[in-house]
Design a protein around this motif. Structure first.
Motif, PDB file in Angstrom:
ATOM      1  N   TYR A 191       0.952  -1.187   0.167  1.00 34.27           N
ATOM      2  CA  TYR A 191      -0.076   0.095  -0.068  1.00 34.27           C
ATOM      3  C   TYR A 191       0.851   1.111  -0.038  1.00 34.27           C
ATOM      4  O   TYR A 191       1.654   1.507   0.737  1.00 34.27           O
ATOM      5  N   TYR A 192       0.425   1.984  -0.844  1.00 32.36           N
ATOM      6  CA  TYR A 192       1.206   3.258  -1.012  1.00 32.36           C
ATOM      7  C   TYR A 192       0.283   4.702  -0.987  1.00 32.36           C
ATOM      8  O   TYR A 192      -0.481   4.612  -1.418  1.00 32.36           O
ATOM      9  N   THR A 193       1.268   5.737  -0.168  1.00 27.89           N
ATOM     10  CA  THR A 193       0.489   6.921   0.104  1.00 27.89           C
ATOM     11  C   THR A 193       1.351   8.076  -0.174  1.00 27.89           C
ATOM     12  O   THR A 193       2.525   8.070   0.545  1.00 27.89           O
ATOM     13  N   TYR A 194       1.003   9.045  -0.911  1.00 30.37           N
ATOM     14  CA  TYR A 194       1.715  10.215  -0.839  1.00 30.37           C
ATOM     15  C   TYR A 194       1.271  11.193   0.099  1.00 30.37           C
ATOM     16  O   TYR A 194       0.095  11.349   0.332  1.00 30.37           O
ATOM     17  N   ASP A 195       2.247  11.713   0.772  1.00 31.47           N
ATOM     18  CA  ASP A 195       1.699  12.860   1.824  1.00 31.47           C
ATOM     19  C   ASP A 195       0.850  12.144   3.013  1.00 31.47           C
ATOM     20  O   ASP A 195      -0.193  12.651   3.014  1.00 31.47           O
ATOM     21  N   SER A 238      -1.607  10.672  -4.635  1.00 33.57           N
ATOM     22  CA  SER A 238      -1.835   9.135  -4.860  1.00 33.57           C
ATOM     23  C   SER A 238      -3.180   8.811  -4.711  1.00 33.57           C
ATOM     24  O   SER A 238      -4.059   9.537  -4.652  1.00 33.57           O
ATOM     25  N   GLY A 239      -3.453   7.456  -4.843  1.00 32.90           N
ATOM     26  CA  GLY A 239      -4.722   6.901  -4.847  1.00 32.90           C
ATOM     27  C   GLY A 239      -5.575   6.844  -6.004  1.00 32.90           C
ATOM     28  O   GLY A 239      -4.955   6.758  -7.267  1.00 32.90           O
ATOM     29  N   VAL A 240      -6.871   7.185  -6.108  1.00 32.75           N
ATOM     30  CA  VAL A 240      -7.719   6.772  -7.496  1.00 32.75           C
ATOM     31  C   VAL A 240      -7.301   7.800  -8.599  1.00 32.75           C
ATOM     32  O   VAL A 240      -7.642   7.609  -9.701  1.00 32.75           O
ATOM     33  N   ASN A 241      -6.730   8.783  -8.152  1.00 32.60           N
ATOM     34  CA  ASN A 241      -6.556   9.858  -9.297  1.00 32.60           C
ATOM     35  C   ASN A 241      -4.947   9.333  -9.950  1.00 32.60           C
ATOM     36  O   ASN A 241      -4.480  10.356 -10.791  1.00 32.60           O
ATOM     37  N   LEU A 242      -4.090   8.478  -9.302  1.00 31.64           N
ATOM     38  CA  LEU A 242      -3.046   7.987  -9.758  1.00 31.64           C
ATOM     39  C   LEU A 242      -3.116   6.845 -10.585  1.00 31.64           C
ATOM     40  O   LEU A 242      -3.367   5.717  -9.769  1.00 31.64           O
TER      41      LEU A 242
END
Length: 264
Positions: A191-195, A238-242
């Protein structure tokens, strides 16, 4: 009673799914029933197996990493399974440990990596270190600063965002044991998260799942993650927009193929 074979039996060579098992009268054959019970027992064992954090920390330290051993607010496995909310936050001692470290490293880090038991410690013990090795190779090439590795017991996915926030990390990657299936008791999720911040939702994260020898290879998982990280840094999200638009690796995992391999 005679075993009546299923005419679709050849399809079993293409999938681990339980199809074309045949029958004995109106029931499953004995070997198929025993195989199901064995797989069910493996899945249950994977959920309850404790992660050997001492051995894992030792291996990480031998590879030059500083390791911080943490714990969620769920005090034991039974509580963890019944109270998912407690698995999403650190306990007080772990939060204080991270805060003290962050005070000594005010500049923060580009990346924090969290390794957690999740719902399959077996997956973490088998696959976390080989996958981490592939990721490290790319981290070094991109020059990202890496926080100490966090080993967390009784953890859910969202806990990684708290670790990243407290360490002042620009990005967080969590390696977590996924819920076992009847054909995959050792599936590792990434699992990857930006900020990262407390309160992030699943829509803010990217997931790469089914990382194991019979599923997604270590090379391909690392390749897809690094692509996501580079795009996330460029677009600051990150997330659904990436979207994961990484080039597919060849079957041997050595080099990327351009385009859709189904149309090659």
């Amino acid at each position: 009673m005679n075993h009546i074979p299923n005419p679709w039996r050849q399809l079993r060579q293409l999938t681990p799914a339980r199809i074309a098992l045949g029958r004995a009268g109106a029931s499953l054959p004995t070997d198929a029933q025993l195989d199901f019970q064995f797989a069910h027992a493996q899945a249950r064992d994977a959920v309850h197996l404790a992660l050997d954090t001492h051995d894992l920390a030792l291996q990480l330290e031998q590879r030059g990493h500083r390791v911080m051993q943490l714990h969620s607010a769920a005090p034991d496995r039974n509580t963890y399974l019944q109270r998912p909310d407690l698995g999403r936050r650190l306990d007080e001692a772990s939060a204080e440990l991270l805060d003290n470290h962050a005070q000594q490293h005010e500049a923060g880090y580009d990346l924090a990596i969290v390794i957690a038991d999740g719902l399959s410690a077996l997956a973490v013990q088998r696959h976390a270190l080989p996958l981490l090795q592939r990721i490290e190779e790319q981290i070094a090439k991109d020059g990202w600063s890496l926080a100490p590795i966090s080993l967390v017991q009784q953890s859910r996915v969202a806990l990684g965002d708290e670790v990243g926030e407290r360490l002042k990390a620009k990005m967080v990657v969590m390696l977590l044991g996924e819920r076992p299936g009847l054909s995959s008791p050792d599936s590792l999720g990434l699992y990857y998260t930006y900020d990262p911040k407390v309160g992030r939702t699943d829509a803010d994260r990217n997931c790469i799942s089914n990382i194991r020898l019979e599923g997604l290879s270590y090379n391909l998982a690392a390749h897809r993650l690094i692509h996501l990280m580079r795009e996330a840094c460029r677009r600051q999200l990150s997330g659904v927009n990436l979207k994961d638009e990484a080039e597919m690796l060849s079957l041997d995992g050595d080099s990327p193929n351009v385009g859709n391999f189904l149309l090659g």
